[in-house]
Design an enzyme around this catalytic site. Structure first.
Site, short mmCIF file in Angstrom:
data_model
loop_
_atom_site.label_atom_id
_atom_site.label_comp_id
_atom_site.label_asym_id
_atom_site.label_seq_id
_atom_site.Cartn_x
_atom_site.Cartn_y
_atom_site.Cartn_z
N GLY A 13 11.32 -2.72 2.75
CA GLY A 13 9.99 -3.06 3.21
C GLY A 13 8.60 -2.77 2.38
O GLY A 13 9.06 -3.01 1.29
N CYS A 14 7.65 -2.63 3.01
CA CYS A 14 6.41 -2.07 2.23
C CYS A 14 6.55 -1.20 1.18
O CYS A 14 7.18 0.01 1.55
CB CYS A 14 5.50 -2.15 3.28
SG CYS A 14 3.91 -1.41 2.46
N PHE A 15 6.26 -1.45 -0.12
CA PHE A 15 6.40 -0.48 -1.17
C PHE A 15 5.42 0.90 -0.90
O PHE A 15 5.85 1.81 -1.33
CB PHE A 15 6.18 -0.97 -2.36
CG PHE A 15 5.26 -1.65 -2.86
CD1 PHE A 15 3.88 -1.55 -2.30
CD2 PHE A 15 5.60 -2.85 -3.93
CE1 PHE A 15 3.04 -2.52 -2.59
CE2 PHE A 15 4.50 -3.38 -4.21
CZ PHE A 15 3.11 -3.52 -3.84
N TRP A 16 4.44 0.52 -0.21
CA TRP A 16 3.69 1.87 0.26
C TRP A 16 4.48 2.85 0.97
O TRP A 16 4.37 3.99 0.53
CB TRP A 16 2.38 1.54 0.89
CG TRP A 16 1.26 0.52 0.38
CD1 TRP A 16 1.26 0.18 -0.95
CD2 TRP A 16 0.43 -0.21 0.81
NE1 TRP A 16 0.44 -0.51 -1.30
CE2 TRP A 16 -0.49 -1.00 -0.35
CE3 TRP A 16 0.02 -0.51 2.19
CZ2 TRP A 16 -1.37 -1.74 0.14
CZ3 TRP A 16 -1.07 -1.48 2.42
CH2 TRP A 16 -1.70 -1.93 1.51
N CYS A 17 5.15 2.20 1.84
CA CYS A 17 5.98 3.13 2.79
C CYS A 17 7.09 3.81 2.09
O CYS A 17 7.32 4.99 2.03
CB CYS A 17 6.62 2.46 3.80
SG CYS A 17 5.53 1.53 5.09
#
Length: 183
Positions: A13-17
């Protein structure tokens, strides 16, 4: 820490996560957000978000295999995103948010496939696992403003609503693997 270094590339999913989760693990030396699995050369964030490049938001993890193994990284991976959700994680939707393990060599491929089978057999998730296990061709680091996003922007609503629960789950399920339980 030993002198040995290995690299894993994961999309959850989101690479920030994903970066926020893996950066907290003992034995992890570096986590770089970026793009993997697509066809365009040198994609930008805007290109990837358009869904036209085929890239997934991913992280490249440099780790010490004497402190944390690739298999242990995958244990965390399975628990901190939904591998049954095709091309989405929560409200983030599109092929760039797919679940994937981009293996670097045949040994990583074997470990990843065995780990996937084990998770499926244990029925860790209620649905069918859709995570791709594919060879890494090229990894493109994301723009600098994406790096260390969670640490630098913890008060942003996305961080509080989406990333905080993943980090909390990591603390709860893997306290023995954390660099510092107070992070």
């Amino acid at each position: 820490m030993s002198e040995r270094r290995e690299t894993a590339t994961l999309a959850g999913g989101c690479f920030w996560c994903t970066e926020a989760v893996f950066a907290r693990l003992r034995g992890v030396m570096e986590v770089m957000p970026g793009y993997a699995g697509g066809t365009a050369l040198n994609p930008t964030y805007e290109d990837v978000c358009s869904g036209s490049t085929g890239h997934a938001e991913a992280v490249q993890i440099v780790f010490d295999p004497e402190e944390i193994s690739f298999e242990e990284l995958l244990d965390v991976f399975w628990q901190t995103h939904d591998p049954t959700s095709r091309n989405r994680q929560g409200a983030d939707e599109g092929t760039q948010y797919r679940s994937a393990i981009f293996f670097h060599d045949p040994e990583q491929q074997e470990v990843a496939e065995r780990s996937l089978r084990r998770v499926a057999e244990r029925k860790l998730w209620p649905g069918h696992i859709v995570t791709e296990v594919v060879p890494l061709t090229t990894f493109y680091p994301a723009e600098s403003y994406h790096r260390d996003y969670y640490r630098l922007n913890r008060d942003q609503p996305y961080c509080r609503i989406v990333i905080d629960p993943k980090v909390t789950k990591l603390f709860r399920q893997f306290p023995d693997k954390l660099k510092d339980p107070e992070q």
